[in-house]
Scaffold this motif. Structure first.
Motif, short mmCIF file in Angstrom:
data_model
loop_
_atom_site.label_atom_id
_atom_site.label_comp_id
_atom_site.label_asym_id
_atom_site.label_seq_id
_atom_site.Cartn_x
_atom_site.Cartn_y
_atom_site.Cartn_z
N GLY A 13 0.79 -1.23 0.00
CA GLY A 13 0.00 0.00 0.00
C GLY A 13 0.81 1.27 0.00
O GLY A 13 1.88 1.33 -0.59
N CYS A 14 0.30 2.27 0.70
CA CYS A 14 0.82 3.63 0.55
C CYS A 14 1.97 3.92 1.51
O CYS A 14 2.31 3.10 2.37
CB CYS A 14 -0.31 4.62 0.77
N ASN A 17 1.61 3.36 5.24
CA ASN A 17 1.88 2.02 5.74
C ASN A 17 3.38 1.81 5.98
O ASN A 17 3.77 1.11 6.91
CB ASN A 17 1.35 0.96 4.77
N THR A 49 -1.08 -4.40 5.61
CA THR A 49 -1.83 -4.60 4.37
C THR A 49 -2.57 -3.37 3.86
O THR A 49 -2.78 -2.40 4.58
CB THR A 49 -2.89 -5.70 4.62
N CYS A 50 -3.01 -3.47 2.59
CA CYS A 50 -3.73 -2.39 1.90
C CYS A 50 -5.04 -2.92 1.34
O CYS A 50 -5.08 -4.02 0.78
CB CYS A 50 -2.84 -1.87 0.77
N HIS A 51 -6.09 -2.14 1.45
CA HIS A 51 -7.42 -2.58 1.04
C HIS A 51 -7.94 -1.78 -0.15
O HIS A 51 -9.10 -1.91 -0.55
CB HIS A 51 -8.36 -2.40 2.26
N ILE A 52 -7.09 -0.96 -0.73
CA ILE A 52 -7.57 0.05 -1.67
C ILE A 52 -8.22 -0.54 -2.92
O ILE A 52 -9.22 -0.03 -3.41
CB ILE A 52 -6.45 1.06 -2.04
N CYS A 84 -4.88 -1.88 6.63
CA CYS A 84 -6.25 -1.57 6.20
C CYS A 84 -7.11 -2.80 5.94
O CYS A 84 -8.32 -2.74 6.11
CB CYS A 84 -6.21 -0.63 5.01
N VAL A 167 -12.11 3.27 0.06
CA VAL A 167 -12.26 2.63 1.38
C VAL A 167 -11.57 3.41 2.51
O VAL A 167 -11.80 3.12 3.69
CB VAL A 167 -11.67 1.19 1.40
N VAL A 168 -10.73 4.36 2.14
CA VAL A 168 -9.88 4.99 3.17
C VAL A 168 -10.66 5.61 4.34
O VAL A 168 -10.29 5.42 5.50
CB VAL A 168 -8.90 6.01 2.52
N ARG A 172 -9.24 4.03 7.69
CA ARG A 172 -8.38 4.92 8.48
C ARG A 172 -9.18 5.83 9.40
O ARG A 172 -8.61 6.49 10.26
CB ARG A 172 -7.52 5.78 7.55
N GLN A 203 -3.51 11.16 4.43
CA GLN A 203 -4.41 10.78 3.34
C GLN A 203 -4.97 12.03 2.68
O GLN A 203 -5.36 12.03 1.52
CB GLN A 203 -5.56 9.91 3.86
#
Ligand code: SAH
Ligand code: SF4
Ligand code: F3S
Length: 440
Positions: A13-14, A17, A49-52, A84, A167-168, A172, A203
């Motif tokens: 992710g970003c 993270n 992890t990232c959920h984007i 996330c 989703v952010v 977050r 963000q």
């Protein structure tokens, strides 16, 4: 003394993270963990992890599956999921993958030491709270190692914008700014540990409004405070929303020498109909006017962007409007994605674009963006830029660093160390980097 326990963290992710992973390593460092680069010799594995997009989230499960054999060999190995996906899916993760011992969300990882102890006692633990306490304050007295020349520093977190695809705001949480004095203390500490360039993270970083001694500070005011720190040479920030690009921040790009000429300003699409449906609350025209004002303040600024193609109900004509906007703005770098349906977001319920059409649009957009990126990079040849050296290159005597505009620059016969800033003349432009020579 027993050997230190080993921690393996993998980050998706970003940049936030990346920052969070560093904090988690510090938190567990206090419990006797040292980081390892290989999962094979770890006592604890953490996936941050990232959920984007769907792909990002699914990667986590395939990665977890790969640890099955390792866990069978080493029953004491603890496996945790942070970030996330942890926030969005919570307990579901342990149901889908029983070898997971620990699930921790992005707002509660300062509690990792207690959680780790519980896993050692054989428990499964989950914490996806949004606690009142400030996780960064809880973490500040951790062991501190020497650092490389660049660092991230989170100043703002969460988002209240609720773009229809994203989703952010759910993973977050609501937008929160850290108080200025804590940020300045952390920045000072980073500089004492060798950092020369700080990228402020959020963000919605330009919505920053953290408490200061005389009321809230804007991001520009925070940047001017950071500007006073001796030894800090460069300041960057990411990611900004067009609607929060205030006048004082635009002005700072023209007047603050430490603020680098690079701005990541996502637009997502060029069609006003789509922008409206995305809940972006700006138009293509207002974005273009904004870029003009920023370039008036800092003519050489490199603009970077994010794009989504194939958003629900995007027609070929809407897509053309995105291409037109790109032609007009001219991006130095950009990230473009095919729309990915995220459960729980408003756009998930809407009529989807044919995937083949979306793929085709993404290819055309990326071809245009790649061409622009190349043109902007090539236009650096012959120019003098600042370069902050980060590491040695592959060839003897060569150093690699980043230019003010964030291009990678290789310099041969370079008698400089990592952490040094130099003036460099760019002599050629390669596939993904520039080559330059020291001036003077
Ligand atoms: N806070 C930042 C970045 C958010 S995520 C911002 O507001 O710009 C980074 C990028 O991922 C977004 O800018 C967007 O282009 C992309 N993205 C977010 N959700 C997506 C989705 N559901 N499908 C495809 N791309 C998405
Ligand atoms: Fe997501 Fe939009 Fe917030 Fe960016 S501004 S984090 S894209 S909701
Ligand atoms: Fe991904 Fe969470 Fe960052 S969803 S992009 S890791 S804020």
């Amino acid at each position: 003394m027993s050997a230190p326990k080993k921690l393996f963290i993998k980050t998706y992710g970003c940049q936030m993270n990346v920052y969070d992973s560093e904090r988690m390593a510090e938190a567990l460092g206090g419990e006797g963990y040292v980081e390892t680069k290989s999962a094979d010799d770890a006592d604890m594995i953490l996936l941050n992890t990232c959920h984007i997009r769907e792909k990002a989230a699914e990667k986590v499960y395939s990665e977890l599956g790969r640890f099955k054999g390792l866990k069978a060999e080493k029953p004491d190995l603890k496996i945790g999921v942070a970030g996330c996906v942890a926030q969005a899916e919570g307990e579901e993760i342990m149901r889908r993958q029983p070898l997971v011992d620990l699930v921790v969300g992005p707002q509660s990882y300062h509690r990792l030491p207690e959680m780790e102890a519980k896993t050692r006692a054989g428990q499964k633990v989950l914490d996806t709270d949004f606690p009142e306490e400030d996780k960064f304050e809880k973490l500040k007295n951790r062991p501190k190692a020497k650092r490389g020349p660049t660092a991230f520093l989170t100043v703002q977190e969460g988002c209240d914008k609720f773009c229809a695809f994203c989703v952010v705001p759910y993973t977050r949480g609501a937008e929160v700014s850290r108080p200025a004095d804590r940020i300045l203390r952390e920045a000072q500490d980073l500089v004492e540990r060798g950092v020369r360039e700080i990228t402020l993270l959020g963000q919605n970083v330009n919505a920053y409004h953290g408490a200061g001694p005389n009321g809230d500070l804007t991001l520009a005011q925070l940047i001017w405070e950071l500007d006073k720190i001796d030894g800090l040479e460069r300041i960057r920030f990411t990611t900004s929303h067009p609607n929060d690009m205030q006048d004082d921040l635009i002005e700072a790009h023209g007047t603050c020498a430490k603020l680098m000429p690079y701005l990541h300003l996502p637009v997502q699409a060029g069609s006003d109909k789509i922008l409206k449906r995305m809940n972006r609350s700006h138009t293509a025209e207002s974005y273009i006017r904004l870029i003009e004002r920023i370039r008036a303040a800092r003519p050489d600024i490199l603009i970077s962007g994010d794009f989504i193609v194939g958003f629900p109900e995007e027609t070929e004509e809407d897509f053309q409007a995105t291409m037109d906007l790109v032609e007009e703005v001219k991006y130095g770098t950009a990230y473009s994605f095919k729309y990915s349906t995220r459960p729980g977001t408003p756009a998930a319920e809407r009529p989807q674009v044919d995937p083949a059409a979306a793929d085709d649009r993404l290819q055309r957009l990326q071809a245009l963006l790649t061409r622009q990126q190349r043109e902007v990079q090539d236009s650096m040849v012959g120019r003098e830029v600042g370069v902050l050296f980060e590491k040695t290159g592959r060839l003897p005597g060569q150093m690699v660093g980043k230019s003010d505009y964030l291009h990678a620059v290789h310099v041969a016969d370079c008698n400089r160390d990592a952490g040094e800033l130099a003036r460099v003349r760019i002599v050629s432009s390669g596939a993904n980097s520039l080559a330059g020579e020291l001036i003077g």
